[in-house]
Design a protein around this motif. Structure first.
Motif, mmCIF file in Angstrom:
data_model
loop_
_atom_site.group_PDB
_atom_site.id
_atom_site.type_symbol
_atom_site.label_atom_id
_atom_site.label_comp_id
_atom_site.label_asym_id
_atom_site.label_seq_id
_atom_site.Cartn_x
_atom_site.Cartn_y
_atom_site.Cartn_z
ATOM 1 N N ALA A 1 -42.593 10.423 57.560
ATOM 2 C CA ALA A 1 -43.147 9.891 58.811
ATOM 3 C C ALA A 1 -43.762 11.014 59.642
ATOM 4 O O ALA A 1 -44.842 10.843 60.229
ATOM 5 C CB ALA A 1 -42.064 9.163 59.597
ATOM 6 N N SER A 2 -43.103 12.166 59.689
ATOM 7 C CA SER A 2 -43.653 13.281 60.458
ATOM 8 C C SER A 2 -44.899 13.853 59.791
ATOM 9 O O SER A 2 -45.812 14.317 60.470
ATOM 10 C CB SER A 2 -42.600 14.366 60.668
ATOM 11 N N VAL A 3 -44.952 13.802 58.463
ATOM 12 C CA VAL A 3 -46.139 14.268 57.748
ATOM 13 C C VAL A 3 -47.330 13.373 58.088
ATOM 14 O O VAL A 3 -48.447 13.862 58.296
ATOM 15 C CB VAL A 3 -45.883 14.290 56.223
ATOM 16 N N GLN A 4 -47.103 12.077 58.168
ATOM 17 C CA GLN A 4 -48.191 11.140 58.451
ATOM 18 C C GLN A 4 -48.803 11.364 59.827
ATOM 19 O O GLN A 4 -49.961 11.007 60.063
ATOM 20 C CB GLN A 4 -47.701 9.694 58.332
ATOM 21 N N ARG A 5 -48.043 11.956 60.746
ATOM 22 C CA ARG A 5 -48.551 12.217 62.094
ATOM 23 C C ARG A 5 -49.410 13.479 62.166
ATOM 24 O O ARG A 5 -50.080 13.719 63.164
ATOM 25 C CB ARG A 5 -47.392 12.323 63.084
ATOM 26 N N LYS A 6 -49.406 14.276 61.131
ATOM 27 C CA LYS A 6 -50.188 15.518 61.102
ATOM 28 C C LYS A 6 -51.639 15.210 60.751
ATOM 29 O O LYS A 6 -51.915 14.293 59.982
ATOM 30 C CB LYS A 6 -49.629 16.496 60.051
ATOM 31 N N PRO A 7 -52.569 16.007 61.296
ATOM 32 C CA PRO A 7 -53.966 15.843 60.872
ATOM 33 C C PRO A 7 -54.127 16.300 59.423
ATOM 34 O O PRO A 7 -53.445 17.224 58.979
ATOM 35 C CB PRO A 7 -54.749 16.747 61.830
ATOM 36 N N PHE A 8 -55.016 15.645 58.709
ATOM 37 C CA PHE A 8 -55.210 15.931 57.291
ATOM 38 C C PHE A 8 -55.992 17.234 57.152
ATOM 39 O O PHE A 8 -57.219 17.254 57.117
ATOM 40 C CB PHE A 8 -55.939 14.772 56.602
ATOM 41 N N ALA A 9 -55.246 18.321 57.070
ATOM 42 C CA ALA A 9 -55.819 19.658 56.944
ATOM 43 C C ALA A 9 -54.817 20.527 56.202
ATOM 44 O O ALA A 9 -53.835 20.027 55.636
ATOM 45 C CB ALA A 9 -56.133 20.228 58.319
ATOM 46 N N TYR A 10 -55.028 21.825 56.219
ATOM 47 C CA TYR A 10 -54.157 22.758 55.512
ATOM 48 C C TYR A 10 -52.702 22.605 55.949
ATOM 49 O O TYR A 10 -51.798 22.564 55.110
ATOM 50 C CB TYR A 10 -54.638 24.190 55.753
ATOM 51 N N ASP A 11 -52.473 22.515 57.257
ATOM 52 C CA ASP A 11 -51.106 22.392 57.769
ATOM 53 C C ASP A 11 -50.417 21.123 57.293
ATOM 54 O O ASP A 11 -49.195 21.069 57.190
ATOM 55 C CB ASP A 11 -51.094 22.451 59.298
ATOM 56 N N MET B 1 -46.054 18.929 54.383
ATOM 57 C CA MET B 1 -45.671 17.936 53.371
ATOM 58 C C MET B 1 -44.756 18.547 52.315
ATOM 59 O O MET B 1 -43.809 17.911 51.874
ATOM 60 C CB MET B 1 -46.914 17.363 52.718
ATOM 61 N N ASP B 2 -45.058 19.767 51.902
ATOM 62 C CA ASP B 2 -44.290 20.492 50.888
ATOM 63 C C ASP B 2 -44.170 19.665 49.600
ATOM 64 O O ASP B 2 -43.086 19.205 49.224
ATOM 65 C CB ASP B 2 -42.910 20.867 51.420
ATOM 66 N N PRO B 3 -45.310 19.462 48.903
ATOM 67 C CA PRO B 3 -45.299 18.638 47.692
ATOM 68 C C PRO B 3 -44.310 19.115 46.633
ATOM 69 O O PRO B 3 -43.740 18.305 45.912
ATOM 70 C CB PRO B 3 -46.733 18.721 47.172
#
Length: 165
Positions: free
Chosen positions: A79-89, A94-96
């Motif tokens: 859920a916290s990953v989804q709130r991040k802008p889709f960029a390097y960060d 996400m830490d795949p």
């Protein structure tokens, strides 16, 4: 001492050491380090809970409790990953690789034998599939995630989801 130095928040090297110890079979040393972390950590983060579950799986202990805790933390993490802008960060947060290891941990609790068509998936299989679909959806070039997703679908009996030969 760690609090005085301000390094308590950055335990990445200790997590890596524990992970290597677990993979190398040094279970006693890893257990001591995990106990230390549990005492000094202000909260149980996703990496600490993952390592605890991995240790429990290696010593054939109670894996259900740490996996249940891991499930909740993974839901919060995604859920916290989804709130991040889709960029390097986004990918750093996400830490795949960690998600891949969590999915492998869920799958390690399964028999590995393919299910028949129409048989329901176990909760662990569903969690592993959901993790790998999330990772592959955002990082389609991560070959190890693609392979684990296909293996998960094969074992789950979802042969339509696996690519044709």
């Amino acid at each position: 001492v760690a609090e005085m130095d301000g390094t308590l928040d950055n335990l990445t090297s200790l997590y890596g050491t524990i992970h290597c110890q677990l993979l190398d079979g040094q279970l006693t040393e890893a257990a001591q380090q995990l106990e230390f972390l549990a005492d000094v950590a202000s909260e149980r983060g996703i990496k600490l809970v993952f390592l605890t579950a991995l240790h429990a799986a290696r010593v054939k202990g109670d894996v259900a409790t740490p996996l249940a805790e891991l499930e909740g933390l993974l839901a919060d993490h995604m859920a916290s990953v989804q709130r991040k802008p889709f960029a390097y960060d986004y990918f750093v947060h996400m830490d795949p690789d960690l998600l891949l290891q969590c999915a492998e941990l869920y799958l390690s609790q399964e028999s590995g034998e393919p299910r028949g068509k129409g048989e329901p998936m176990s909760p662990g299989m569903e969690r592993a599939t959901a993790l790998m679909e999330a990772v592959c959806g955002k990082a389609p070039g991560l070959l190890s995630a693609q392979l684990l997703l296909m293996r998960t679908r094969y074992v789950a009996g979802a042969h339509a989801g696996a690519p044709p030969r």
